[in-house]
Design a protein around this motif. Structure first.
Motif, PDB file in Angstrom:
ATOM      1  N   PRO A 114       0.806  -1.219   0.000  1.00 33.32           N
ATOM      2  CA  PRO A 114       0.000   0.000   0.000  1.00 33.32           C
ATOM      3  C   PRO A 114       0.840   1.270   0.000  1.00 33.32           C
ATOM      4  O   PRO A 114       0.468   2.257  -0.628  1.00 33.32           O
ATOM      5  N   LEU A 115       1.990   1.235   0.681  1.00 33.61           N
ATOM      6  CA  LEU A 115       2.779   2.462   0.762  1.00 33.61           C
ATOM      7  C   LEU A 115       3.366   2.823  -0.602  1.00 33.61           C
ATOM      8  O   LEU A 115       3.778   3.947  -0.824  1.00 33.61           O
ATOM      9  N   GLY A 117       1.431   2.107  -3.301  1.00 35.94           N
ATOM     10  CA  GLY A 117       0.230   2.218  -4.130  1.00 35.94           C
ATOM     11  C   GLY A 117      -0.049   0.986  -4.988  1.00 35.94           C
ATOM     12  O   GLY A 117      -0.697   1.094  -6.028  1.00 35.94           O
ATOM     13  N   VAL A 148       6.897  -9.314   4.647  1.00 35.99           N
ATOM     14  CA  VAL A 148       5.611  -8.825   5.153  1.00 35.99           C
ATOM     15  C   VAL A 148       4.631  -8.622   3.988  1.00 35.99           C
ATOM     16  O   VAL A 148       3.475  -9.031   4.055  1.00 35.99           O
ATOM     17  N   ALA A 152       1.053 -10.638   3.273  1.00 36.02           N
ATOM     18  CA  ALA A 152      -0.230  -9.962   3.087  1.00 36.02           C
ATOM     19  C   ALA A 152      -0.856 -10.393   1.768  1.00 36.02           C
ATOM     20  O   ALA A 152      -2.072 -10.632   1.685  1.00 36.02           O
ATOM     21  N   ASP A 185      18.825 -16.839  10.702  1.00 36.35           N
ATOM     22  CA  ASP A 185      18.274 -15.757  11.529  1.00 36.35           C
ATOM     23  C   ASP A 185      17.044 -16.234  12.297  1.00 36.35           C
ATOM     24  O   ASP A 185      16.409 -17.227  11.940  1.00 36.35           O
TER      25      ASP A 185
ATOM     26  N   ARG B  15       9.148   1.412   6.074  1.00 31.16           N
ATOM     27  CA  ARG B  15       9.016   0.925   4.707  1.00 31.16           C
ATOM     28  C   ARG B  15      10.397   0.831   4.094  1.00 31.16           C
ATOM     29  O   ARG B  15      11.338   1.463   4.571  1.00 31.16           O
ATOM     30  N   THR B  16      10.529   0.015   3.047  1.00 34.76           N
ATOM     31  CA  THR B  16      11.792  -0.062   2.328  1.00 34.76           C
ATOM     32  C   THR B  16      11.506   0.119   0.842  1.00 34.76           C
ATOM     33  O   THR B  16      10.434  -0.250   0.364  1.00 34.76           O
ATOM     34  N   ALA B  52      16.714  -9.959   5.600  1.00 36.67           N
ATOM     35  CA  ALA B  52      15.695 -10.685   6.358  1.00 36.67           C
ATOM     36  C   ALA B  52      15.278  -9.892   7.595  1.00 36.67           C
ATOM     37  O   ALA B  52      14.142  -9.971   8.043  1.00 36.67           O
ATOM     38  N   GLN B  55      12.624  -5.805   7.922  1.00 34.12           N
ATOM     39  CA  GLN B  55      11.210  -5.981   7.609  1.00 34.12           C
ATOM     40  C   GLN B  55      10.394  -5.135   8.585  1.00 34.12           C
ATOM     41  O   GLN B  55      10.793  -4.978   9.735  1.00 34.12           O
ATOM     42  N   PRO B  56       9.259  -4.627   8.126  1.00 33.55           N
ATOM     43  CA  PRO B  56       8.404  -3.887   9.054  1.00 33.55           C
ATOM     44  C   PRO B  56       7.983  -4.760  10.234  1.00 33.55           C
ATOM     45  O   PRO B  56       7.931  -5.985  10.101  1.00 33.55           O
ATOM     46  N   PHE B  57       7.687  -4.132  11.342  1.00 33.25           N
ATOM     47  CA  PHE B  57       7.138  -4.760  12.556  1.00 33.25           C
ATOM     48  C   PHE B  57       8.147  -5.634  13.298  1.00 33.25           C
ATOM     49  O   PHE B  57       7.784  -6.345  14.224  1.00 33.25           O
ATOM     50  N   ILE B  90      -1.991  -6.959   9.208  1.00 36.99           N
ATOM     51  CA  ILE B  90      -0.820  -6.386   8.521  1.00 36.99           C
ATOM     52  C   ILE B  90      -1.183  -5.014   7.952  1.00 36.99           C
ATOM     53  O   ILE B  90      -0.399  -4.069   8.033  1.00 36.99           O
ATOM     54  N   PHE B  91      -2.391  -4.916   7.405  1.00 35.17           N
ATOM     55  CA  PHE B  91      -2.806  -3.638   6.825  1.00 35.17           C
ATOM     56  C   PHE B  91      -2.895  -2.556   7.899  1.00 35.17           C
ATOM     57  O   PHE B  91      -2.576  -1.404   7.663  1.00 35.17           O
ATOM     58  N   TRP B  94       0.539  -1.445   8.593  1.00 39.45           N
ATOM     59  CA  TRP B  94       0.964  -0.528   7.528  1.00 39.45           C
ATOM     60  C   TRP B  94       0.326   0.844   7.697  1.00 39.45           C
ATOM     61  O   TRP B  94       0.924   1.863   7.389  1.00 39.45           O
ATOM     62  N   GLU B  98       2.160   4.301   7.766  1.00 37.70           N
ATOM     63  CA  GLU B  98       1.881   5.374   6.818  1.00 37.70           C
ATOM     64  C   GLU B  98       1.573   6.678   7.560  1.00 37.70           C
ATOM     65  O   GLU B  98       2.005   7.752   7.142  1.00 37.70           O
ATOM     66  N   GLU B 218      -2.997   5.655   1.524  1.00 37.74           N
ATOM     67  CA  GLU B 218      -3.008   4.540   0.573  1.00 37.74           C
ATOM     68  C   GLU B 218      -3.483   3.246   1.228  1.00 37.74           C
ATOM     69  O   GLU B 218      -4.195   2.461   0.615  1.00 37.74           O
ATOM     70  N   THR B 219      -3.072   3.009   2.485  1.00 35.76           N
ATOM     71  CA  THR B 219      -3.460   1.769   3.148  1.00 35.76           C
ATOM     72  C   THR B 219      -4.975   1.666   3.281  1.00 35.76           C
ATOM     73  O   THR B 219      -5.545   0.613   3.042  1.00 35.76           O
TER      74      THR B 219
END
Lengths: 199, 233
Positions: A114-115, A117, A148, A152, A185, B15-16, B52, B55-57, B90-91, B94, B98, B218-219
């Motif tokens: 989503p980030l 788009g 992630v 999703a 890991d 975010r990446t 690895a 990652q978010p979260f 997850i959304f 995000w 955001e 956007e989310t």
């Protein structure tokens, strides 16, 4: 004012579009093609024109294909009843080259993000849903990356498949073959442990 | 310009984005330095060990060298387990990311809000809506647009919310009024029932909207799209 002549500048600029090619490598490639490999350069130009003209996207699996018949959507593959969803063409090639899997594919050309788009419309999920609705698919195999975004995406795919009463599975992730637990890991190890199976 | 070396500071990846051929542009959210942009060199290379982790979260300890606006990531270590967010949670995760990217400038530390973020991530799997509302409330407070929820609210009185005056006792016929109990629940961060959640959502929407401006999140848009396309079996 460029240090190159106009045509040379254009060639170098075009070569720089390739992944991993900076100004220095582009110059080296251009000189190599013009100096020692003129024949190969002509072949390359021809191959590029040819590929652009004849390679398109398969309407059902979204993989690159030539002409009307896609080599990944043959009747034999359809008969297997398996449909494997991958994020990109390189993932498809990896499965095709490294595993005995010979079912059909669906290439998303991305992942839900989503980030950036990217949503279900960009990934052609409605197209996938229509294919599941025909009843040819017995099992949907989700092979999105263990990130992630990939998770999703897998969640959405699973919902679509369940609504169409198609069995869904997710590829396992865990310790690589020949790997050592000590150097894996924590996240991967946790997945490997939670996805353990009886022997 | 001083080039600070930051060592093992707690943070999360928001975010990446791919950067150059094998690098990653990481938008990180850290305890001591707020939101920072970091370049992770070689992180997308085939045998990268940092990818690895980035990652978010996933709670991390980040080290980087400051270089102008963007820092160069020099080390990353896991600091506990990643929040296990199932499916649609997850959304929501995000969504939190955001909000932080949109509303906070870089290099603006908010240690309290960082702690709120960690709590919200932990609560998403069990109490999703409540976790989101409480984080939104705390975010507004940190930004200086906090709701005025005083100690003398009466649970049985209906209120309307005035942006200047805060809660004002509503007329008896006011259909848009918020229950006093809902305002108290939001103030005390105890959003247990449906009415309180609905009122909190309605109350927080207006100030968030005015901060976010014309560009919607956007989310939220994506989640609506997915819910709409979901076949009703």
């Amino acid at each position: 004012m460029s240090v190159y002549s106009p045509r040379l500048a254009r060639l170098i600029d075009a070569l720089r579009r390739l992944p991993g090619v900076g100004p220095k490598s582009a110059q080296r490639m251009a000189f190599q093609l013009l100096d020692r490999e003129r024949g190969a350069a002509r072949t390359l130009a021809q191959a590029l024109t040819d590929a652009l003209e004849h390679i398109g996207r398969c309407p059902s699996c979204r993989m690159f294909c030539e002409g009307g018949d896609c080599r990944y959507c043959t009747p034999a593959r359809t008969a297997s009843g398996h449909l494997c969803v991958v994020e990109g063409p390189a993932d498809l090639m990896a499965i095709e080259a490294g595993t005995p899997y010979r079912g059909r594919y669906f290439v998303l050309m991305g992942r839900l993000s989503p980030l950036d788009g990217i949503g279900p419309d960009e990934l052609g999920l409605d197209q996938l849903q229509a294919q599941l609705a025909t009843g040819d698919v017995r099992e949907l195999i989700i092979a999105t990356n263990p990130t992630v975004e990939g998770e999703a995406t897998a969640h959405c795919l699973a919902e679509i498949a369940r609504a169409q009463n198609v069995a869904v599975s997710r590829i396992a992730h865990g310790v690589p073959v020949g790997g050592e637990l000590e150097y894996v890991d924590g996240g991967t190890l946790a997945h490997a442990l939670s996805g353990r199976r009886q022997v | 310009m001083t080039r600070a070396r930051i060592q093992l500071t707690p943070g999360h990846v928001l975010r990446t984005q791919p950067y150059r051929d094998t690098s990653l542009l990481v938008e990180a959210w850290t305890y001591h330095h707020g939101r920072v942009g970091l370049i992770a060199r070689g992180s997308r290379a085939p045998r990268s060990r940092t990818r690895a982790l980035l990652q978010p979260f996933q709670p991390l300890l980040l080290s980087w060298n400051e270089q102008g606006d963007l820092g160069a990531l020099t080390g990353v270590e896991a600091d506990g387990h990643a929040a296990a967010l199932p499916g649609e949670a997850i959304f929501s995760g995000w969504y939190l990311n955001e909000l932080l990217i949109r509303l906070l400038p870089r290099h603006d530390p908010h240690p309290d809000l960082y702690a709120d973020y960690v709590v919200a991530l932990a609560q998403l799997p069990s109490a999703l809506e409540a976790a989101l509302r409480i984080f939104e409330k705390n975010l507004l407070t940190e930004l200086g647009y906090g709701l005025q929820l005083d100690d003398d609210l009466d649970p049985a009185t209906p209120y309307r919310y005035d942006t200047e005056l805060g809660p004002v006792v509503a007329d008896s016929g006011d259909g848009d009024a918020y229950a006093g109990s809902s305002l108290i629940a939001l103030r005390d961060e105890q959003l247990d029932d449906e009415t309180a959640l609905r009122d909190a959502r309605r109350l927080l929407r207006a100030p968030l909207r005015s901060l976010l401006g014309d560009k919607p999140l956007e989310t939220a848009r994506l989640l609506r799209q997915i819910r709409k396309s979901r076949p009703t079996a």
